[in-house]
Every structure is written in structure tokens, then in C-alpha cells.
Design a protein around this motif. Structure first.
Motif, mmCIF file in Angstrom:
data_model
loop_
_atom_site.group_PDB
_atom_site.id
_atom_site.type_symbol
_atom_site.label_atom_id
_atom_site.label_comp_id
_atom_site.label_asym_id
_atom_site.label_seq_id
_atom_site.Cartn_x
_atom_site.Cartn_y
_atom_site.Cartn_z
ATOM 1 N N VAL A 1 26.391 9.502 4.195
ATOM 2 C CA VAL A 1 27.018 10.819 4.061
ATOM 3 C C VAL A 1 26.664 11.655 5.288
ATOM 4 C CG1 VAL A 1 26.873 10.705 1.555
ATOM 5 C CG2 VAL A 1 25.034 11.817 2.853
ATOM 6 N N GLY A 2 27.283 12.815 5.389
ATOM 7 C CA GLY A 2 26.965 13.698 6.497
ATOM 8 C C GLY A 2 27.310 15.129 6.163
ATOM 9 N N THR A 3 26.961 16.028 7.075
ATOM 10 C CA THR A 3 27.374 17.422 6.943
ATOM 11 C C THR A 3 27.952 17.874 8.273
ATOM 12 O OG1 THR A 3 25.489 18.766 7.726
ATOM 13 C CG2 THR A 3 25.269 17.701 5.559
ATOM 14 N N ALA A 4 28.832 18.864 8.200
ATOM 15 C CA ALA A 4 29.462 19.413 9.398
ATOM 16 C C ALA A 4 29.798 20.871 9.151
ATOM 17 C CB ALA A 4 30.731 18.635 9.743
ATOM 18 N N PRO A 5 29.910 21.674 10.207
ATOM 19 C CA PRO A 5 30.366 23.054 10.019
ATOM 20 C C PRO A 5 31.706 23.064 9.286
ATOM 21 C CG PRO A 5 29.600 22.704 12.268
ATOM 22 C CD PRO A 5 29.645 21.361 11.633
ATOM 23 N N VAL A 6 31.918 24.057 8.448
ATOM 24 C CA VAL A 6 33.123 24.079 7.618
ATOM 25 C C VAL A 6 34.398 24.052 8.465
ATOM 26 C CG1 VAL A 6 32.056 25.181 5.626
ATOM 27 C CG2 VAL A 6 32.996 26.601 7.450
ATOM 28 N N SER A 7 34.391 24.678 9.631
ATOM 29 C CA SER A 7 35.598 24.707 10.459
ATOM 30 C C SER A 7 35.955 23.321 10.963
ATOM 31 C CB SER A 7 35.418 25.665 11.638
ATOM 32 O OG SER A 7 34.315 25.261 12.441
ATOM 33 N N ALA A 8 34.952 22.552 11.383
ATOM 34 C CA ALA A 8 35.207 21.190 11.867
ATOM 35 C C ALA A 8 35.646 20.291 10.720
ATOM 36 C CB ALA A 8 33.957 20.634 12.536
ATOM 37 N N ALA A 9 34.999 20.427 9.581
ATOM 38 C CA ALA A 9 35.348 19.604 8.426
ATOM 39 C C ALA A 9 36.777 19.874 7.963
ATOM 40 C CB ALA A 9 34.366 19.865 7.286
ATOM 41 N N ARG A 10 37.230 21.116 8.132
ATOM 42 C CA ARG A 10 38.598 21.472 7.757
ATOM 43 C C ARG A 10 39.611 20.891 8.733
ATOM 44 N NH1 ARG A 10 37.352 26.937 6.375
ATOM 45 N NH2 ARG A 10 37.779 27.459 8.548
ATOM 46 N N ARG A 11 39.259 20.926 9.998
ATOM 47 C CA ARG A 11 40.209 20.546 11.034
ATOM 48 C C ARG A 11 40.350 19.044 11.195
ATOM 49 N NH1 ARG A 11 39.711 23.337 16.859
ATOM 50 N NH2 ARG A 11 39.871 25.151 15.484
ATOM 51 N N TYR A 12 39.244 18.313 11.057
ATOM 52 C CA TYR A 12 39.269 16.872 11.302
ATOM 53 C C TYR A 12 39.041 16.144 9.988
ATOM 54 C CZ TYR A 12 38.585 18.912 15.846
ATOM 55 O OH TYR A 12 38.722 19.687 16.960
ATOM 56 N N THR A 13 40.097 15.550 9.474
ATOM 57 C CA THR A 13 40.041 14.910 8.166
ATOM 58 C C THR A 13 40.266 13.409 8.282
ATOM 59 O OG1 THR A 13 42.394 15.328 7.791
ATOM 60 C CG2 THR A 13 40.837 17.011 7.020
ATOM 61 N N HIS A 14 39.962 12.702 7.205
ATOM 62 C CA HIS A 14 40.138 11.244 7.160
ATOM 63 C C HIS A 14 40.481 10.890 5.715
ATOM 64 C CE1 HIS A 14 39.291 6.977 7.408
ATOM 65 N NE2 HIS A 14 39.089 7.075 8.711
ATOM 66 N N SER B 1 39.748 8.461 3.976
ATOM 67 C CA SER B 1 38.662 7.786 3.264
ATOM 68 C C SER B 1 37.380 8.607 3.219
ATOM 69 C CB SER B 1 38.382 6.422 3.906
ATOM 70 O OG SER B 1 39.501 5.568 3.787
ATOM 71 N N VAL B 2 37.497 9.891 3.552
ATOM 72 C CA VAL B 2 36.338 10.791 3.515
ATOM 73 C C VAL B 2 36.661 11.982 2.631
ATOM 74 C CG1 VAL B 2 34.799 12.292 4.838
ATOM 75 C CG2 VAL B 2 35.548 10.105 5.802
ATOM 76 N N ARG B 3 35.784 12.280 1.711
ATOM 77 C CA ARG B 3 35.941 13.449 0.829
ATOM 78 C C ARG B 3 35.058 14.563 1.358
ATOM 79 N NH1 ARG B 3 36.230 17.321 -2.496
ATOM 80 N NH2 ARG B 3 35.884 17.150 -4.748
ATOM 81 N N ILE B 4 35.673 15.688 1.699
ATOM 82 C CA ILE B 4 34.954 16.871 2.161
ATOM 83 C C ILE B 4 34.785 17.822 0.989
ATOM 84 C CG2 ILE B 4 34.970 18.819 3.743
ATOM 85 C CD1 ILE B 4 34.669 16.152 5.158
ATOM 86 N N MET B 5 33.562 18.313 0.780
ATOM 87 C CA MET B 5 33.319 19.209 -0.350
ATOM 88 C C MET B 5 32.302 20.288 0.018
ATOM 89 S SD MET B 5 30.993 16.793 -2.862
ATOM 90 C CE MET B 5 32.181 15.452 -2.833
ATOM 91 N N PRO B 6 32.279 21.380 -0.734
ATOM 92 C CA PRO B 6 31.302 22.441 -0.467
ATOM 93 C C PRO B 6 29.874 21.920 -0.588
ATOM 94 C CG PRO B 6 33.025 23.215 -1.944
ATOM 95 C CD PRO B 6 33.221 21.742 -1.815
ATOM 96 N N LEU B 7 28.993 22.489 0.222
ATOM 97 C CA LEU B 7 27.582 22.108 0.230
ATOM 98 C C LEU B 7 26.746 23.364 0.022
ATOM 99 C CD1 LEU B 7 25.498 19.832 0.709
ATOM 100 C CD2 LEU B 7 25.582 20.412 3.142
ATOM 101 N N THR B 8 26.028 23.432 -1.074
ATOM 102 C CA THR B 8 25.209 24.603 -1.376
ATOM 103 C C THR B 8 23.787 24.400 -0.863
ATOM 104 O OG1 THR B 8 24.580 23.718 -3.545
ATOM 105 C CG2 THR B 8 26.568 25.089 -3.437
ATOM 106 N N GLY B 9 23.094 25.511 -0.627
ATOM 107 C CA GLY B 9 21.693 25.467 -0.243
ATOM 108 C C GLY B 9 21.413 24.924 1.134
ATOM 109 N N ALA B 10 22.426 24.807 1.972
ATOM 110 C CA ALA B 10 22.255 24.208 3.306
ATOM 111 C C ALA B 10 22.005 25.276 4.366
ATOM 112 C CB ALA B 10 23.500 23.412 3.682
#
Length: 216
Positions: free
Chosen positions: A157-170, A172-181
Motif C-alpha cells: 500500500v502507499g500514501t500520496a497527497p490528495v491532489s496527486a491521488a486525484r489526478r493520477y489514477t489506475h 487496479s488501485v483504490r484511492i481512499m481517505p486516510l485519517t490521522g496522517a
């Protein structure tokens, strides 16, 4: 001036017909930066060209860039810059994992999962968790594209800034909110010595317009 950022995928734009003030980024430039650059060109006559550079200093140390958006703290030695904003993170999970059915994840949960680490321009490393509760490294990569593919094939798994995660999708990858980070700082940087004559002015221009650069 070539456009710079802490590692994300941005395509090179046609060169400006005026003096180029190169701005570089490794990935994930703020969506409002192109509008800001256009206003800067109109005000100063200095063109701004955005290109991607997957190195720790986004080309500032080699002269390929005049300013760069870096997502790291503290800033590397020999650089100065302005903090534009601090950005939340999203989690990236292989779509085939049971975990991908969740609506959100917490930062602490990632400690028990293999982590994909971008060793060149990434923002997430095992030592960001407390000693004794750190994730193992599932795989290492050298740019955002490799990072996304390694999550997609299930290496971790990984984490990325929300803007990058929104812009670059795949698919086979599920992007979801991350709390407490912890948030990701975004600095517009330039060399402390020998900088482009307009570098500091461009950084100040961006800092004064930082509110419109912040991810929605």
C-alpha cells in the motif's frame, strides 16, 4: 524557468517565446499554478515552462530547473523557498485486496501492511511511524508511475497527497481517505546562490497567491 514540484507526473509544455524561467516538478503540480504562471509572464515578460524531473532536488542541483515544487521538510541544504500549503494524504490500496472495500483507512493501520516506498521523490517512509510499530517495505521504486504500478500489482500500500491521488489514477488501485496522517508540505524552492534572476520573485508571487493553489 522550468516548473518544479516534489515528485508527480507533469508533461512538458511548449517553450515560451520569451526568456524561460524553468519550473520543475517530480509529480503533482497544483492545479492553479499554470494560471499563476500565466499572470507572472504577463507581469514580468518571463515565460514559465513546466517539466517533470524525478530527482530528489527536481533538477535544481543540475541547472535543469530554476524553481521547483518540493514536498519535503526540512528543505535540502543549499535551497531556500516558501511554504505554499500543507496537504492531506490519501491511501492507495490494491483493488483486489479485501481492504479496498473499506470507505477509509487510518494512518496507524498502515503499520501492519507492506509499504511501497518511492526512494527518490516520495513522501512516505517507515520511520514516520513509532519505533516498534513500523510497516515493512513491500517494494521500492524511483518515481510516481512505478509507485502506482507496484500498488496495482499488490506489492503493498502507499500514501500520496490528495491532489496527486486525484489526478493520477489506475483501474487496479483504490484511492481512499486516510485519517490521522501527517500532512505533506509543499514548498516552492530555488537555489540559495546563483538562482535565476526571477526565481525569488516567482516564489513570492506564488506565496502571495497560495490560497488559490491549495487543493480543494
Amino acid at each position: 524557468m522550468d516548473g518544479g514540484a516534489h515528485p508527480a507526473a507533469s508533461r512538458a509544455l511548449p517553450p515560451s517565446p520569451v526568456l524561460q524561467n524553468r519550473a520543475k516538478s517530480t509529480w503533482g503540480l497544483p492545479e492553479g499554478l499554470s494560471r499563476l504562471a500565466a499572470r507572472f509572464t504577463e507581469a514580468t515578460g518571463t515565460g514559465v515552462e513546466f517539466i517533470r524531473c524525478d530527482t530528489p532536488r527536481a533538477g535544481l542541483d543540475t541547472g535543469r530547473a530554476d524553481v521547483a515544487l518540493l514536498r519535503s521538510t526540512p528543505l535540502p541544504k543549499g535551497l531556500r523557498g516558501v511554504l505554499l500549503y500543507e496537504e492531506p494524504r490519501s491511501a492507495a490500496v490494491p483493488a483486489g485486496w479485501k481492504l479496498a472495500e473499506r470507505s477509509e483507512l487510518d494512518w496507524a493501520e498502515l503499520a501492519g501492511l507492506p509499504l511501497i516506498v518511492n526512494i527518490v521523490s516520495g513522501t512516505t517512509f517507515p520511520d514516520m511511524w513509532p519505533a516498534g510499530s513500523r510497516p515493512v517495505v513491500g517494494s521500492e521504486c524511483r518515481n510516481f508511475d512505478e509507485w502506482l504500478e507496484q500498488v496495482a500489482v499488490g506489492l503493498g500500500v502507499g500514501t500520496a497527497p490528495v491532489s496527486a491521488a486525484r489526478r493520477y489514477t489506475h483501474p487496479s488501485v483504490r484511492i481512499m481517505p486516510l485519517t490521522g496522517a501527517p500532512t505533506v508540505p509543499a514548498y516552492l524552492t530555488y537555489p540559495s546562490h546563483g538562482a535565476h534572476p526571477q526565481a525569488a520573485r516567482f516564489a513570492d508571487h506564488a506565496w502571495r497567491a497560495a490560497e488559490e493553489l491549495q487543493p480543494a
